[in-house]
Design an enzyme around this catalytic site. Structure first.
Site, PDB file in Angstrom:
ATOM      1  N   GLY A  31      -2.722   2.773  -3.153  1.00 15.56           N
ATOM      2  CA  GLY A  31      -3.676   2.450  -2.092  1.00 15.56           C
ATOM      3  C   GLY A  31      -3.484   1.043  -1.554  1.00 15.56           C
ATOM      4  O   GLY A  31      -2.421   0.440  -1.734  1.00 15.56           O
ATOM      5  N   HIS A  34      -0.417  -0.359   3.623  1.00 14.28           N
ATOM      6  CA  HIS A  34       0.068  -1.244   4.688  1.00 14.28           C
ATOM      7  C   HIS A  34       1.270  -0.567   5.349  1.00 14.28           C
ATOM      8  O   HIS A  34       1.617   0.568   5.004  1.00 14.28           O
ATOM      9  CB  HIS A  34       0.412  -2.630   4.114  1.00 14.28           C
ATOM     10  CG  HIS A  34       1.316  -2.587   2.914  1.00 14.28           C
ATOM     11  ND1 HIS A  34       2.590  -2.072   2.954  1.00 14.28           N
ATOM     12  CD2 HIS A  34       1.121  -2.972   1.619  1.00 14.28           C
ATOM     13  CE1 HIS A  34       3.148  -2.166   1.765  1.00 14.28           C
ATOM     14  NE2 HIS A  34       2.269  -2.690   0.918  1.00 14.28           N
ATOM     15  N   GLU A  35       1.919  -1.289   6.259  1.00 13.14           N
ATOM     16  CA  GLU A  35       3.032  -0.698   7.022  1.00 13.14           C
ATOM     17  C   GLU A  35       4.166  -0.208   6.114  1.00 13.14           C
ATOM     18  O   GLU A  35       4.907   0.695   6.490  1.00 13.14           O
ATOM     19  CB  GLU A  35       3.592  -1.711   8.034  1.00 13.14           C
ATOM     20  CG  GLU A  35       2.842  -1.721   9.352  1.00 13.14           C
ATOM     21  CD  GLU A  35       2.876  -0.371  10.081  1.00 13.14           C
ATOM     22  OE1 GLU A  35       3.950   0.245  10.170  1.00 13.14           O
ATOM     23  OE2 GLU A  35       1.823   0.069  10.564  1.00 13.14           O
ATOM     24  N   HIS A  37       3.815   1.307   3.121  1.00 10.72           N
ATOM     25  CA  HIS A  37       3.420   2.670   2.734  1.00 10.72           C
ATOM     26  C   HIS A  37       3.527   3.607   3.941  1.00 10.72           C
ATOM     27  O   HIS A  37       3.974   4.742   3.833  1.00 10.72           O
ATOM     28  CB  HIS A  37       1.972   2.698   2.244  1.00 10.72           C
ATOM     29  CG  HIS A  37       1.692   1.810   1.068  1.00 10.72           C
ATOM     30  ND1 HIS A  37       0.946   0.654   1.149  1.00 10.72           N
ATOM     31  CD2 HIS A  37       2.049   1.924  -0.235  1.00 10.72           C
ATOM     32  CE1 HIS A  37       0.852   0.103  -0.044  1.00 10.72           C
ATOM     33  NE2 HIS A  37       1.506   0.843  -0.906  1.00 10.72           N
TER      34      HIS A  37
HETATM   35  P1  AMP Z   1       2.387   0.743  -4.396  1.00  7.63           P
HETATM   36  O1  AMP Z   1       1.159   1.217  -3.702  1.00  7.63           O
HETATM   37  O2  AMP Z   1       2.581  -0.720  -4.324  1.00  7.63           O
HETATM   38  O3  AMP Z   1       2.523   1.323  -5.776  1.00  7.63           O
HETATM   39  O4  AMP Z   1       3.608   1.346  -3.570  1.00  7.63           O
HETATM   40  C1  AMP Z   1       3.712   2.713  -3.252  1.00  7.63           C
HETATM   41  C2  AMP Z   1       5.055   2.975  -2.622  1.00  7.63           C
HETATM   42  O5  AMP Z   1       5.192   2.205  -1.434  1.00  7.63           O
HETATM   43  C3  AMP Z   1       6.223   2.592  -3.544  1.00  7.63           C
HETATM   44  O6  AMP Z   1       7.254   3.554  -3.437  1.00  7.63           O
HETATM   45  C4  AMP Z   1       6.652   1.266  -2.979  1.00  7.63           C
HETATM   46  O7  AMP Z   1       7.996   0.956  -3.221  1.00  7.63           O
HETATM   47  C5  AMP Z   1       6.401   1.475  -1.490  1.00  7.63           C
HETATM   48  N1  AMP Z   1       6.276   0.170  -0.807  1.00  7.63           N
HETATM   49  C6  AMP Z   1       5.445  -0.852  -1.144  1.00  7.63           C
HETATM   50  N2  AMP Z   1       5.659  -1.930  -0.338  1.00  7.63           N
HETATM   51  C7  AMP Z   1       6.650  -1.552   0.509  1.00  7.63           C
HETATM   52  C8  AMP Z   1       7.345  -2.220   1.583  1.00  7.63           C
HETATM   53  N3  AMP Z   1       7.063  -3.476   1.930  1.00  7.63           N
HETATM   54  N4  AMP Z   1       8.312  -1.544   2.219  1.00  7.63           N
HETATM   55  C9  AMP Z   1       8.637  -0.259   1.873  1.00  7.63           C
HETATM   56  N5  AMP Z   1       8.022   0.421   0.878  1.00  7.63           N
HETATM   57  C10 AMP Z   1       7.047  -0.217   0.215  1.00  7.63           C
END
Ligand code: AMP
Length: 281
Positions: A31, A34-35, A37
């Site tokens: 959750g 952001h861009e 996700h």
């Molecule tokens: P998180 O919510 O931080 O666990 O991330 C969920 C998914 O979004 C994971 O596969 C992350 O690698 C991906 N993600 C998070 N930040 C970025 C970003 N800046 N650019 C691309 N994918 C992202």
């Protein structure tokens, strides 16, 4: 868009769409969308009939003293973003739904979970692998969408999916950045204005590394030194690690060759940030 909290209900909903021959794309998240996700969600939307996004701040991947309690949870904003992006199902279970009383089964991806971020966050990737394995058993996606931003996590999940015969393929999407170069992260909200400026040293040092490699530098030790020198110019920055490794198995490289991952973890004040760049020679 349906919001589902119970694992059994999610499983049933997915089985119903799969019975109609529809493909399922899955974006696991914690959750605070952001861009970064959203780039995964948009890709999943483009490639599949049905898109499932999970929103679950996974207690098993936080060590005591880490930011589990204060991790941002802007629930209604996340729901609105998913709706706008055309998500079909949000799966947002409670910790008790995922880790009921008596829970004892964990997934460890041996070795890969002890390097890079695993060194300073013991148990973190065991928590990640366990929750993703559980989510895959609930959602049964055709394609899982992950971000390159969490490169080690992507390597570990790839390994696990192959080792445990999950019938899913994995698509890794590039890191989305602010114009300044800062990689988007849900944890960036912890940074004050000055720290946010200092945090640019991560992407700047990775850009420097790419330039030096383009210029012919191949010695990983010398490259690490140049990165460390640049980061140490920022007083608020404390290096956790600088790693130059094979992008597929995270084995350290002395000479830069093949598919090479340069990965960093740096504390800016109290906030630990990660970033990386993939270089192909
Ligand atoms: P998180 O919510 O931080 O666990 O991330 C969920 C998914 O979004 C994971 O596969 C992350 O690698 C991906 N993600 C998070 N930040 C970025 C970003 N800046 N650019 C691309 N994918 C992202």
């Amino acid at each position: 868009m349906k919001i589902i909290t119970r694992p059994a209900a999610m499983f049933k909903a997915v089985m119903a769409v799969k019975a109609k021959g529809k493909s399922v794309g899955f974006v696991p998240t914690m959750g605070a969308l952001h861009e970064g996700h959203l780039s995964l969600i948009r890709r999943a939307r483009k490639d599949n009939d049905i898109v499932v996004v999970s929103i679950f701040v996974n207690p098993a991947q936080f060590a005591p003293g880490e930011d589990l309690k204060k991790y941002p949870r802007p629930v209604s904003q996340d729901i609105a973003l998913c709706r706008k992006a055309g998500v079909d199902f949000i799966f947002s279970p409670s910790p008790k739904d995922i880790y009921p009383e008596g829970f004892k089964t964990y997934v460890s991806v041996d070795g890969l979970d002890r390097v890079l971020c695993g060194k300073s966050r013991p148990g973190h990737f065991r928590g990640v692998a366990t929750v993703v394995a559980k989510l895959l058993n609930i959602v049964w996606p055709d394609v899982i969408y992950l971000g390159q931003k969490d490169a080690q996590q992507a390597v570990i999940i790839k390994r696990m999916v192959e080792d445990l015969n999950f019938p899913a393929s994995i698509r890794i999407m590039p890191t989305v950045r602010e114009k300044s170069g800062l990689a988007l992260s849900s944890r960036n909200v912890y940074l004050n204005i000055k720290e946010k400026e200092d945090a640019l040293v991560l992407s700047k040092s990775l850009n420097l590394a790419s330039l030096l490699i383009k210029g012919g530098l191949r010695d990983a030790g010398r490259l690490t030194k140049r990165i460390r020198e640049l980061i140490s110019k920022k007083k608020s920055a404390k290096v956790d690690y600088i790693a130059i490794v094979n992008a597929d198995d995270l084995e350290p490289l002395n000479k830069i060759k093949g598919s090479c991952l340069i990965a960093l973890a740096v504390r800016i004040g109290k906030t630990r940030l990660i970033d990386n760049v993939l270089v192909k020679i």
